[in-house]
Motif scaffolding. Sequence first.
Motif, mmCIF file in Angstrom:
data_model
loop_
_atom_site.group_PDB
_atom_site.id
_atom_site.type_symbol
_atom_site.label_atom_id
_atom_site.label_comp_id
_atom_site.label_asym_id
_atom_site.label_seq_id
_atom_site.Cartn_x
_atom_site.Cartn_y
_atom_site.Cartn_z
ATOM 1 N N GLU A 198 -73.090 17.611 53.958
ATOM 2 C CA GLU A 198 -73.019 16.299 53.322
ATOM 3 C C GLU A 198 -71.838 15.484 53.835
ATOM 4 N N PHE A 199 -71.095 16.031 54.793
ATOM 5 C CA PHE A 199 -69.844 15.412 55.236
ATOM 6 C C PHE A 199 -70.028 13.956 55.657
ATOM 7 N N SER A 200 -70.907 13.720 56.615
ATOM 8 C CA SER A 200 -71.067 12.356 57.121
ATOM 9 C C SER A 200 -71.800 11.464 56.126
ATOM 10 N N LEU A 201 -72.685 12.050 55.319
ATOM 11 C CA LEU A 201 -73.371 11.262 54.294
ATOM 12 C C LEU A 201 -72.361 10.714 53.294
ATOM 13 N N VAL A 202 -71.369 11.542 52.953
ATOM 14 C CA VAL A 202 -70.297 11.076 52.073
ATOM 15 C C VAL A 202 -69.430 10.050 52.797
ATOM 16 N N ARG A 203 -69.119 10.353 54.056
ATOM 17 C CA ARG A 203 -68.258 9.442 54.822
ATOM 18 C C ARG A 203 -68.877 8.055 54.943
ATOM 19 N N TYR A 204 -70.198 8.028 55.186
ATOM 20 C CA TYR A 204 -70.881 6.750 55.355
ATOM 21 C C TYR A 204 -71.515 6.258 54.060
ATOM 22 N N LYS A 205 -71.096 6.854 52.945
ATOM 23 C CA LYS A 205 -71.444 6.381 51.602
ATOM 24 C C LYS A 205 -72.951 6.267 51.397
ATOM 25 N N GLY A 206 -73.641 7.352 51.794
ATOM 26 C CA GLY A 206 -75.068 7.452 51.552
ATOM 27 C C GLY A 206 -75.956 6.805 52.587
ATOM 28 N N ASP A 207 -75.400 6.283 53.659
ATOM 29 C CA ASP A 207 -76.197 5.642 54.714
ATOM 30 C C ASP A 207 -76.844 6.727 55.579
ATOM 31 N N LYS A 208 -78.098 7.039 55.297
ATOM 32 C CA LYS A 208 -78.778 8.134 55.982
ATOM 33 C C LYS A 208 -79.028 7.830 57.450
ATOM 34 N N GLU A 209 -79.316 6.579 57.769
ATOM 35 C CA GLU A 209 -79.577 6.227 59.169
ATOM 36 C C GLU A 209 -78.314 6.398 60.017
ATOM 37 N N ARG A 210 -77.204 5.943 59.498
ATOM 38 C CA ARG A 210 -75.944 6.079 60.236
ATOM 39 C C ARG A 210 -75.563 7.550 60.374
ATOM 40 N N THR A 211 -75.821 8.311 59.325
ATOM 41 C CA THR A 211 -75.531 9.743 59.368
ATOM 42 C C THR A 211 -76.390 10.438 60.413
ATOM 43 N N ALA A 253 -77.774 9.167 63.039
ATOM 44 C CA ALA A 253 -77.375 8.739 64.383
ATOM 45 C C ALA A 253 -76.153 9.494 64.874
ATOM 46 N N MET A 254 -75.305 9.913 63.939
ATOM 47 C CA MET A 254 -74.085 10.638 64.299
ATOM 48 C C MET A 254 -74.415 11.944 65.019
ATOM 49 N N TYR A 255 -75.525 12.577 64.644
ATOM 50 C CA TYR A 255 -75.838 13.912 65.159
ATOM 51 C C TYR A 255 -77.047 13.934 66.098
ATOM 52 N N ALA A 256 -77.697 12.810 66.268
ATOM 53 C CA ALA A 256 -78.933 12.778 67.060
ATOM 54 C C ALA A 256 -78.690 13.293 68.479
ATOM 55 N N GLY A 257 -79.427 14.340 68.840
ATOM 56 C CA GLY A 257 -79.363 14.900 70.182
ATOM 57 C C GLY A 257 -78.063 15.588 70.536
ATOM 58 N N ALA A 258 -77.177 15.802 69.573
ATOM 59 C CA ALA A 258 -75.833 16.323 69.871
ATOM 60 C C ALA A 258 -75.719 17.837 69.759
ATOM 61 N N HIS A 259 -76.695 18.497 69.134
ATOM 62 C CA HIS A 259 -76.642 19.952 68.922
ATOM 63 C C HIS A 259 -75.287 20.379 68.328
#
Length: 256
Positions: A191-204, A206-212
Motif C-alpha cells: 500500500e506504500f505508493s497508494l498511500v503516498r499518492y493518496k489513493g490515486d490508483k493510476e499513478r500508483t 504507473a510507478m511499477y508498470a514494467g519495472a519488476h
Amino acid sequence: MNDSTPHPIALVTGASAGFGRAISERFLRDGYRVIAAARRMEPMRELQRKYGDAVLPVSLDVRDEQAVVSLRESLPPAWRDIDVLVNNAGLAMGKEKAHEADFQDWRTMIDTNVTGLALVTHAFLPGMVARKRGLVINIGSVAGKYPYPGGNVYGATKAFVAQFSRNLRADLIGTGVRVTDVQPGLVGETEFSLVRYKGDKERTAAMYAGAHPLRPEDIAETVAWVASLPPHVNVNAIEVMPTSQSFAALTVTRDE
C-alpha cells in the motif's frame, strides 16, 4: 525447532499489510510467536485466525507515546521477552517538490517514521539489554542514502533511521543486542505508493508498470535471514534493490 525449545518472540509494527504482514507470516512459519501490531485490527485478527495462538494481535499507533508504553506494560507475561523487534511502521506522503509540499504530509512522515520508531525502540530496548540478547531490525530505505526529486522529508526520515541504527550499535556494544537497518529499493504489491499518492490508483500503477519491483516477501526473506544468523554476527545495514533498479545519474539542467 522442537516442541521443547522455547519459541522466540517477534514484535512487528505495521503488521497489517505489506512488509509487516509478510515479515509476520515468515516469522510464524519459522516457529516464532508474533506480536502483530498495527492501527487496523481486522487484518491482525485474520492473521490470528490463520496461525492461532502463535499470534498476539494488538492495536497500536506508533505515534502515540502513551499507547506504546501501555503496550509494553500490558503484554501478558509469556509475551514480554521479545527476541526480535521489527520497526516496520512507516509511510511516505506526497512526492511534490519541497516548495510545493503540504506541511501536514511532512509532519505525518516525521511523526511516524522518526518519532514512532524512536518511541517503540525506547520502550522495548531496555528489556533486551537486561536479558543480554535481542535484535532490532529497522526498516529503512535506499531513499535515506540516495536523493531524488520529491523525496525531501521522506528521504530525510530514512536517513534518520540509518544513523539512529548506527548510533544504537555504538551504544549497545557489549550488551548482546544487535541492530540492523534493512534498506529496500523499489517494492511493489504494497500500500506504500497508494498511500503516498493518496489513493490515486493510476499513478500508483504507473510507478511499477514494467519495472519488476521487489515484493514484500523479498524483504521478509531478508529480515528472516538477518534474524537467523548466530548471536555473534551483526549485519549493520543491508541494501536491497530489484535488478531493474540502479543508481540515478546526477541531474544537469541546460539552457534551451
